[in-house]
Scaffold this motif. Sequence first.
Motif, mmCIF file in Angstrom:
data_model
loop_
_atom_site.group_PDB
_atom_site.id
_atom_site.type_symbol
_atom_site.label_atom_id
_atom_site.label_comp_id
_atom_site.label_asym_id
_atom_site.label_seq_id
_atom_site.Cartn_x
_atom_site.Cartn_y
_atom_site.Cartn_z
ATOM 1 N N ASN A 1 51.955 -27.507 -19.692
ATOM 2 C CA ASN A 1 52.351 -28.770 -19.076
ATOM 3 C C ASN A 1 53.874 -28.829 -18.967
ATOM 4 O O ASN A 1 54.572 -29.208 -19.907
ATOM 5 C CB ASN A 1 51.819 -29.941 -19.905
ATOM 6 N N LEU A 2 54.380 -28.474 -17.807
ATOM 7 C CA LEU A 2 55.828 -28.436 -17.602
ATOM 8 C C LEU A 2 56.429 -29.832 -17.554
ATOM 9 O O LEU A 2 57.548 -30.057 -18.031
ATOM 10 C CB LEU A 2 56.159 -27.682 -16.313
ATOM 11 N N THR A 3 55.703 -30.780 -16.979
ATOM 12 C CA THR A 3 56.222 -32.145 -16.901
ATOM 13 C C THR A 3 56.426 -32.737 -18.288
ATOM 14 O O THR A 3 57.386 -33.477 -18.534
ATOM 15 C CB THR A 3 55.276 -33.024 -16.066
ATOM 16 N N ALA A 4 55.547 -32.402 -19.222
ATOM 17 C CA ALA A 4 55.709 -32.888 -20.591
ATOM 18 C C ALA A 4 56.954 -32.311 -21.245
ATOM 19 O O ALA A 4 57.564 -32.952 -22.110
ATOM 20 C CB ALA A 4 54.468 -32.536 -21.419
ATOM 21 N N LYS A 5 57.347 -31.105 -20.827
ATOM 22 C CA LYS A 5 58.525 -30.460 -21.414
ATOM 23 C C LYS A 5 59.824 -30.925 -20.763
ATOM 24 O O LYS A 5 60.827 -31.152 -21.448
ATOM 25 C CB LYS A 5 58.408 -28.946 -21.271
ATOM 26 N N THR A 6 59.826 -31.046 -19.440
ATOM 27 C CA THR A 6 61.064 -31.347 -18.716
ATOM 28 C C THR A 6 61.158 -32.800 -18.268
ATOM 29 O O THR A 6 62.224 -33.232 -17.819
ATOM 30 C CB THR A 6 61.182 -30.463 -17.463
ATOM 31 N N HIS A 7 60.037 -33.530 -18.353
ATOM 32 C CA HIS A 7 59.949 -34.925 -17.904
ATOM 33 C C HIS A 7 60.197 -35.048 -16.401
ATOM 34 O O HIS A 7 60.636 -36.103 -15.913
ATOM 35 C CB HIS A 7 60.933 -35.804 -18.685
ATOM 36 N N ASN A 8 59.902 -33.977 -15.682
ATOM 37 C CA ASN A 8 60.075 -33.948 -14.235
ATOM 38 C C ASN A 8 59.018 -33.040 -13.617
ATOM 39 O O ASN A 8 58.278 -32.362 -14.329
ATOM 40 C CB ASN A 8 61.474 -33.431 -13.868
ATOM 41 N N SER B 1 50.468 -33.880 -13.780
ATOM 42 C CA SER B 1 51.568 -33.065 -14.309
ATOM 43 C C SER B 1 51.731 -31.777 -13.515
ATOM 44 O O SER B 1 50.743 -31.169 -13.086
ATOM 45 C CB SER B 1 51.297 -32.688 -15.775
ATOM 46 N N THR B 2 52.982 -31.369 -13.309
ATOM 47 C CA THR B 2 53.245 -29.990 -12.890
ATOM 48 C C THR B 2 52.900 -29.091 -14.060
ATOM 49 O O THR B 2 53.291 -29.352 -15.198
ATOM 50 C CB THR B 2 54.715 -29.801 -12.502
ATOM 51 N N ALA B 3 52.166 -28.025 -13.794
ATOM 52 C CA ALA B 3 51.696 -27.175 -14.891
ATOM 53 C C ALA B 3 51.534 -25.746 -14.424
ATOM 54 O O ALA B 3 51.468 -25.466 -13.216
ATOM 55 C CB ALA B 3 50.372 -27.704 -15.442
ATOM 56 N N ILE B 4 51.479 -24.845 -15.387
ATOM 57 C CA ILE B 4 51.177 -23.435 -15.133
ATOM 58 C C ILE B 4 49.774 -23.150 -15.657
ATOM 59 O O ILE B 4 49.424 -23.551 -16.777
ATOM 60 C CB ILE B 4 52.200 -22.508 -15.808
ATOM 61 N N PHE B 5 48.982 -22.482 -14.836
ATOM 62 C CA PHE B 5 47.615 -22.101 -15.177
ATOM 63 C C PHE B 5 47.513 -20.583 -15.274
ATOM 64 O O PHE B 5 48.369 -19.861 -14.737
ATOM 65 C CB PHE B 5 46.641 -22.603 -14.103
#
Length: 400
Positions: A280-287, A260-264
């Motif tokens: 978890n940005l991918t979980a939010k935007t699906h991208n 996942s693309t994510a912010i730490f």
Amino acid sequence: MLSNRFLLILSTLLISFIIGCGTDDSKRMTDGKYSLYTMNKDLSNSILTTNNLDSGNLTISKDGIGIPTQQFDRSIIVKDSHFYFLRAGKFRKYALEPKGLKEIAQLAILDQHIEHINWPSRDTLLLFTSDNKTNSRLWIYKINVNDFKIDQQQEIKLPSPSADFKILSIGFGTIHRQRLLIAYAFNKVINETDFTTIDTMYVATLDKTTLQLENIQKDTRSSYPGGVNTVQSYSFHDENGNFYFMSCPGIALGNIPSKSTAIFRIDSNSTRINPRYFFNLTAKTHNHAYGMWYLGNNQAIIRSERKDRYTDFSDHHSTYQFEYYVVDLITQTTTKLNLPFDKGTRKESVLVENGKAYLTIDDAKDQHQVWVYDIKSGEITVGLQLDQATDFIVRIDRLN
């Protein structure tokens, strides 16, 4: 008949007017608060300067300063009215003139390319470079940009965890709690057009003065931290000293899209990645996303791809697919901004100051515009516009 004295006065005034107009025009092209770096439809590059991003129109032919494509690219470093670039074994300093960038100083840095930069002070630049031969060795150069000399240089040996993954990519280098933190990952080439990244990111802690390695931490929640920040921003400190960074495992950077693309976050009172924080940005935007810019007050803008709008990496940069989101770093929520789809895989396309975010977008209507997002009200308006000779606005920077 006009007297000779009158003719002399008239000619003097006319010459003064012509010189004055030329000087004003030259000054207008090189003196401005902001600079924009463009790739143009005729395959040329230009730098345009302006004092106003909120409105107005600029044209490449009239307002642009041509930049030779064989000498420069979008990864030019912009700081205090000067431009910096590593080319042909020389780290070079330039001043902007009406005819282009004029080299005013240089330093020898052989067989290296820039992976990351950091400004610990206004006069000091840290270059994090990798060697051009193996792409596996990290060097740090501490440069005094006023005297333009190298105050310190040192190789930092970062052991690869796998014989297959030897290519080093640096995600960030920052001073935090009087330590130098460096995030990185290792990659491998699959074939002539494909590569992938190891499934772990690393953060090395170094003494900021001696550059001696103290420890290495690992995190497997995502991979490929950050990216080349002379091309696009991926990290920042907030008002309270917390450090945030983005991981970029999508096909355009890490190419391990199962992650996942994510912010730490690295908290202000620690040098360790917070094990409990994972946005978890991918979980939010699906991208997947590439690029992150801080707005203040625990909010940032991210630039996210749309996997349903491109075919593969071959058309990733040319497809109008990129969306911008405002993200809340505390509540871990995302809000899509009402903006046209943007094109261009990696761009330094956001500038934040004075309560506004300025976003450069190249849209499907062949419009190349600065969009103005008022952070407090959420209002979005069209600002400065460039003409259709532009293909991509790849950089927007504070110049002065």
